[in-house]
Structure formats: C-alpha cells, structure tokens
Design an enzyme around this catalytic site. Structure first.
Site, mmCIF file in Angstrom:
data_model
loop_
_atom_site.group_PDB
_atom_site.id
_atom_site.type_symbol
_atom_site.label_atom_id
_atom_site.label_comp_id
_atom_site.label_asym_id
_atom_site.label_seq_id
_atom_site.Cartn_x
_atom_site.Cartn_y
_atom_site.Cartn_z
ATOM 1 N N HIS A 165 29.844 45.769 39.451
ATOM 2 C CA HIS A 165 30.663 44.563 39.856
ATOM 3 C C HIS A 165 30.008 44.193 41.162
ATOM 4 C CE1 HIS A 165 34.660 45.625 37.341
ATOM 5 N NE2 HIS A 165 33.774 45.502 36.794
ATOM 6 N N GLU A 212 35.852 40.634 28.416
ATOM 7 C CA GLU A 212 36.229 42.146 28.827
ATOM 8 C C GLU A 212 36.710 42.212 30.318
ATOM 9 O OE1 GLU A 212 36.270 46.327 30.298
ATOM 10 O OE2 GLU A 212 35.109 44.628 30.957
#
Lengths: 480, 480
Positions: free
Chosen positions: B447, B347
């Site tokens: 992230h 993804e």
C-alpha cells in the site's frame, strides 16, 4: 488487502511445544536404559529455547546494523585490499563488544589481485561504429597490455573449443555463451552447470592459441551487470585475459556475430596480480560448559569481490555467524560444547583462510563436532544442507520439527560451504552443514555491483541468524 | 563463491516420479474396488505433468512481461479511475490473446474515491519551527476541509480510546501508535494484530469527539513511506479524517509528544468520494473436457491503491492467474473440469467485484469445486492455505509430495482470499485456497509508493504461477 489474515492462526509469538509422536514412542521404548551421549531426542524445553532465540533476533537483532556498517562504511573488501584489513579490525571489535570468551586472529597470506582503473569492451563491425558493452575482468586475470583487438569465435562449452581446428581459433577471442539452464528450480544448480566456462575458459582458449576468453555472466537475469568471479590458469599454458560480459552484452554480441562472423572485439583491462599480502581469519569463541574440547564452528567469509559491497556474498554470512553466538548469550544459554564464530578470509579467490583454519585445527589436535557455513545469501530461511554419513544426516533431520515454525525445516544432504570443507580431511567433523536460504534472487546480483545492502531484508537476515543459532543450540546440547 | 554447488544433487530438470509410500499402501488395500470419483490418489504421470508446467513457466513464462505492462504502462489503478478501466481492457485483451475458450466481463458498480493533490502533515511545537512529516490519507477518508490543526493524544489501542475521558479527547487528534509485533514469524499475523487501528480508528476517535485519526503505518519497516489502506465510517458517527504516518514519522511524533504533550499536529488533505463508477471483473475460461459444469476459479484483484504501481498487491496475482490457464494450454493439458481466471475489481476498498462474482455464480446455479486466490505478493512459493473441512484440507495436503520439488508443498488450513470468500455462502465450494508465498518482504511495500515492478523477481513470480497451475491441474483431474 484489508483482511489478509482474518482467519490466520497466530502460531508464532506464543509458546510452541512440539511433541513429535515418533519421539514420544522412542522415549517410551528406551525407558529404563540411559540415553546415549549422542542422542538427538529433543525435549519440551527446546521449543521454548528456540522461541527465545527468535524473539531476541526479531526484536533486538544486531545483524542488520552490523551489515550496514560492513557493507556501507567499509564496502568492497577483496583479499589483500585495505578494506579487507578494515573488515578484519571491524570483525574483531564487533566480537569483542559482543563479549565472547575469546577473540583472536589467525594469520594467513592471501593473493592480492587488483582490477585497475580501466575496463573497456567494444564490438567492432566492418563498417559500423563500435558498440560499447559492459565488461569486467574475471578475478585473477592478467591485463590485456593495452588494447587487445581480435575476431570472436562463439562456443557453448569447453569441449567445443577442444574440437575446433587450431587455425580457426588462433589469434581470436573465444566467447563462451552457454546460458544458465532456467528450467532448474535451484539457481545454484544452474550456476554449477555453467561456471566451468568462467573457471577454465581461458585455459582451454589459450591451449588452442586464442588471445583471450570472453564469458557470458553467470546469471539467468537479463541486464547490464557483468558478473566477476574467479578464473584459473594452468601451468605450462599461456595466461590470456578473461572477461565477463553482461548477459545483455553477450546476447548482443551473439546476435551481431550471426550477421557478421568477421566482427572484432576490443578489450582493454589493466588488472595485475601483486605479491601476497598478510591477512587474517577472525575467530570468536564461547567455551563449552560441559564438553569444552568439542568444537562447533559457524562462519561466513569476510572477503568479497571488489565490484560491490558484498552484501549477500557474504556480508550476511559474517554478521549472521557473529549474531548466532550473540543470540545464545543474549537468550541466556551457555552452550555445553565450545562454539566458534569464524570470519574466513579469501573465500573468493583462494580459500586460503579456510585452508589455514583447517590446518591449525589439525595441528592443535582439536576435536570438531560440526561446522556450519552461511554463504548462499541472507534471504529467507529454508533449512540446512548436510555433508556427512546418512545416519548423521538423519540425526540432524530429527531437529526439523523444532525448526518448522520458522520455515527452516528443510534438512537434507547437500553441499556445505567452501571455507569449512577443508576441515573434512583435517579433523573429520561428523557433519559439515550449509545454511540454506531461498536462492531465487541470489544470482541476479552475485559478484556484481548490485550486491548491495538495500537488497537485504532485515527480517530475512535476522531469521537466518536465529535459524543458525537454533541449530547450534541443539547441536551443542545433544551432540551428534 | 566458486564451488557453491560442488556436491549439489541436480534434482530439477530431470524427471521426478514420486511414489509416496503411503500412497502405494493405500492403493494396495483398495485393490479390486473401484476408485471413488473424488479420489486424490495421484499417479506417476502427474510428476511429469508438473515438470512440464514448470518448464513452460521458467523457460517461456509470460507473467513477468505482462506485469511490466500492467504496472509500468498502466500503473496505479484504484477502483473508478481511468487506469482501472485501462486495466480491464488490458486483462480482456491479454486473455483473448492467450486463446481461452471464452473471455467476458462482469459489470459491477464500484466506489470512486479520489485522494486529491494536496497531502500535508506537520508537527508544530510551542516555539520550534514545524516539522513536516510524510503522511497520506487512508482510503475512503473525508477531506480535512482546509488546514486542520489540533492537539494529539497518543494511544495504543481502540480500547484505550473508549476509556479516555471525553474532555481529554475532544477537539484533538487520536494518534494510534501500536506497532507490528515483530516477534511474529508471519508478517501477515502482525498486520492482523495492528490493522484494527487503521480500519476502525476514526470511528472510535469520532465517538469521543476527536477531530481526526492519525495512524502508524502498517509495517515493521522503519522508513519514510506512509502506507494507505481502507478505513471505515459508521452510521450515526461523525466522519473525521484518517491519515497514515510513516513509521519514522510516528516514532518522531511519539518522541516529541513525550517532551511536549501540548504540541499540535496540522493535517491537510483534499480527498473526496465521488459517485460510484461502472467497472468490471474480467473472466477467462477454459471449458472442462469431462465435467464442464464443475468450476475451478483462480484469481487476483485488478484494482490497486493509488500511491503506486500495485505490483505485489496485486498485479502479481492477476498475471499469475492468467498464466495458470495459459500454462495448462501451452503444456498441452485440456482440463477435465472448467477452469476460470478471474481478475476481480475493487478488492481494496469494497470487494464489490468479489461479491458480484459470487452473486452471479449463485444466480446462474453454478457448481464450484474450488477457488484459488493469489493476493499475498509474488514472492517465492511456499504452498497453499485452505478454508474447508478437515477432510478436504487433508485431501489437498496429499498433493504436497508432488509440489515439494518446487518448494510449494506447505499445504495447511488458513485464510484463502478476500475476493473468493463470498463464494462460500453463495455456492459452497469444497475448498477456498490461498496461494502462499514467502511474505517477509511484503509489508515493507504494501500500500505504498514503493510497491513497484522492480520489487518483483522474475523467477519467483513464474514459480508462483506454475505452482497455481499445478494445483489446478491436479484439482481438475482428481476433483475433491
């Protein structure tokens, strides 16, 4: 996750004008007749006002920096401690700096319990080496008077102790090990279902001749943090020590007891209750422009347990209460009713501050419209719980559409707050209101050394303060 | 907080039978006429079924332990890495152990980008010593080919770069420093409003002759964690390196640029894109008892960025998807339609897994009723966002009363998920659904190296899996 919000509607940050259809209809019907004073029909300026409050909180909010100081620089602040006094000074100075119309202290005598430096628990089998386990004294406990070593009887309720033969209990520790009911969606309900063990365990143990109470920590987390919290003694019943075991320690003790029912537990605690100390509630006020005699209180409690910084319990409630008033000022709103931020002293082990605030309110013949308390943590908003008659709850629930964009629209009947509840008997406010935030993480850290500043998220905290300011804005404008 | 729940109604843990009045009325009207196949009229057994699912999740849930293994033992698992392959093996084994009817892999070639060991950023003034600042390469970036030192032009939008004279830009870094709009209530919307800088910043910079793009990290937090994430290159435009600066570093650089517009930035990154690697989606299936040809997909993505454990992004979505099927089995429900848990690969930097899943669905002429994705973190539930026609959204919203006791009743139109969106063009499912949880904390860690297991709360995670299982139970029973 590169396109998380590809099609997300950007609702917030733009003007939200809410016209609930039911609202419009009821306005139509009422045409020609003057609106009653206690109307809760909102108008289109309200959604703009709330947006202004939230903008101020999210862009220039001061709660987070205030909390950093209260928890980091001052730290733990149990009633009667020097840090509790520092917190009083800080609260007063912070409110004065915020420019409230009036800032003052309410003197109150508070209990002064001290944990002492030594706290030690050890499981001792017949032959094995002892197993040290994390324990802490429950708040208010007497000391063990040196090392206290005794056998252990595991139980799961106060009732079970009452039914045990006195010979089986005499000279032993009662070990209360009923866990949280994890199936409950609200952790507060699980706490409510277990906390009698901590509150009254030592009394029931002593009645049957036990030498002390060991209590499983009040949490569904499995870890090594013992959770303190208040415990009671009863007149005419011997005061025996009460200690909390971390959940891991409780599981370990229970497991070892199964293998060896004759094992012993050694407890050592040096805690002591000193003479009451002088302390204070801190009160800041913005005077109402139209109805200055009608008071809306918003508060949290300034004291905390001694094990940690008291970030979520209840530093967040304090900084949010100050912030609620500051936000109204900064957003340019002059409330029509008088609004008071109150930092209550001694919620954790006495509620002396809450009682004194109510006593003075009655003595001064004050009129209290409503009081709001934030004492369930500084997590992401859900809404408000209300103690009041059904009509009042319904009136408050009609503010919900305005709070929906901020996820604070869950307005239902429920518990308000320990510090404001004494107002009920004293001055009969129409509503006592609890600020409700998401509570899934709360009891992981509640009353432990892990209740620290880093557990608080800036945006969640500021959203909570803005939710409270919004409700005050509406209450102040529309009454109840 | 001794009496937090004094008057709290214990709703959960008891049977909740919901009869929404609107439901009852519509049933009355329809008396005598047979119910349509796609009815979403729920019955009284549904609230009991959901309670069973939540009991199983809260008392015996396996998501948390699964996540501990995926994030702790396997760790970061960027597409093409050995850990991504370990995650595939783990996913397959975990589904097999859960006893699904069929578990299989879908082969897919994925990009293989490697960060390299050296990552260094330094602000260099005219006279002062350099200031080292936290940076990280954006995913897919080329290397700097040794040390790359150049002047810096600060901008706040891609548009601004287009309008700069080429001479001003040539040979310099473009520094994109537009922050999150903190006033937005949904952090996802703030992300959506800033992320074009990261995605396309290097392209626009290169078009004007810049040597690289420096991008402010995608968060409203102020700290030292640089946030990676995917960036793009365009055909016919030079590939220049792209790096993220932590928000503190970005503020520092901006401040120093004001004092000295001629300062230089030195960037060193060794990242490289290798040949595509073979990888897999992991699929587990429970066959429908009545309509086996109608498929409901639930998924998360198995790959993560390389900087951290990928706990909230998207380990939580993976373990919740497996758990959703396991909960149905454990609670004793045999779904009427076929239910598939899918762990999508890639993804983060390609969506190759999502595209391949959709391609195979079309090739095999499958009928897809709905797909659900959890890729917004494993925080406390709010509800679901739906991509579908208004009638479908309305049908799904009628499940809300059943989800209300679990705080998952917010069912509205909105983005679903990157991995399931390719299904739309391929097989036209009636609804693509995103699991929506509270997102205030998500972009603090998104992230970054801080997206670790300890940021996940057990109860919040399990409540999410149970919410997804509940929606699947209802969809499987009632269709759409």
């Amino acid at each position: 996750m590169p396109c998380y919000v590809k099609k997300m509607l950007v609702l917030a940050g733009t003007l939200l004008v809410i016209n609930a259809p039911a609202e419009a209809q009821s306005r139509k019907k009422a045409k020609g007749t003057p609106a009653p004073v206690a109307s809760v029909k909102t108008d289109q300026t309200d959604s703009l006002a709330l947006r202004k409050i939230f903008d101020e909180a999210l862009l220039r909010g001061e709660s987070y920096d205030n909390l950093r100081y209260l928890t980091g620089t001052i730290g733990p602040r149990l009633s009667g401690s020097p840090q509790a006094q520092q917190a009083v000074d800080w609260g007063k100075a912070t409110m004065e700096k915020a420019g409230f119309d009036r800032v003052y202290l309410q003197e109150v005598m508070v209990p002064h319990w001290v944990r002492g430096s030594k706290e030690r628990g050890e499981i001792i089998g017949n032959k094995d080496k002892g197993v040290r386990v994390p324990v802490c004294a429950l708040g208010g406990s007497v000391s063990t008077g040196g090392k206290l070593k005794a056998g252990v009887i595991e139980v799961h309720s106060l009732e079970e102790v009452k039914n045990l033969p006195e010979a089986a209990v005499k000279g032993k520790f009662i070990f209360y090990n009923r866990p949280f009911n994890d199936a409950l969606i609200e952790p507060g309900a699980a706490y409510g279902g277990a906390v009698d063990q901590r509150a009254n365990g030592a009394i029931e143990a002593a009645k049957r001749g036990a030498v002390g109470a060991l209590v499983r920590s009040m949490t569904s987390a499995r870890d090594d943090n013992p959770h303190t919290g208040t415990m009671r003694y009863a007149e005419g019943v011997a005061k025996v020590p009460g200690a909390a075991l971390s959940t891991n320690a409780a599981d370990r003790l229970s497991q070892l007891l199964k293998a060896n029912p004759d094992l012993q537990f050694e407890l050592e605690m040096e805690c002591i209750t000193l003479s009451d100390e002088k302390s204070y509630n801190v009160v800041g006020e913005i005077k109402g422009s139209k109805f200055p005699q009608e008071i809306i209180t918003v508060g949290g409690h300034l004291d905390s347990w001694d094990l940690a910084q008291g970030a979520h319990d209840d530093g967040t409630g304090c900084v949010q209460s100050i912030e609620a008033l500051r936000l109204l000022k900064a957003a340019g709103f002059k409330p029509e009713r008088t609004v008071r931020a109150v930092l209550f002293m001694n919620e954790e082990n006495g509620t002396r501050g809450g009682n004194e605030y109510a006593r003075l309110a009655a003595q001064n013949q004050e009129t209290h419209l409503a009081a709001i308390e934030s004492d369930g943590g500084g997590f992401t908003p859900r809404g408000f719980t209300v103690e009041g008659d059904p009509a009042t709850v319904a009136k408050l629930a009609r503010f919900a559409p305005l709070l929906r964009p901020y996820h604070a629209a869950d307005v239902t009947a429920g518990h308000s707050g320990t510090d404001i509840e004494p107002l009920q008997a004293a001055v009969h406010p129409k509503a006592l209101i609890g600020y409700k935030c998401d509570s899934q993480r709360y009891f992981d850290i509640h009353h432990t050394a892990a209740d620290t500043f880093d557990k608080v998220n800036r945006r969640e905290l500021e959203l909570g303060g803005a939710s409270m300011a919004s409700l005050i804005y509406l209450l102040s404008k529309y009454g109840l």
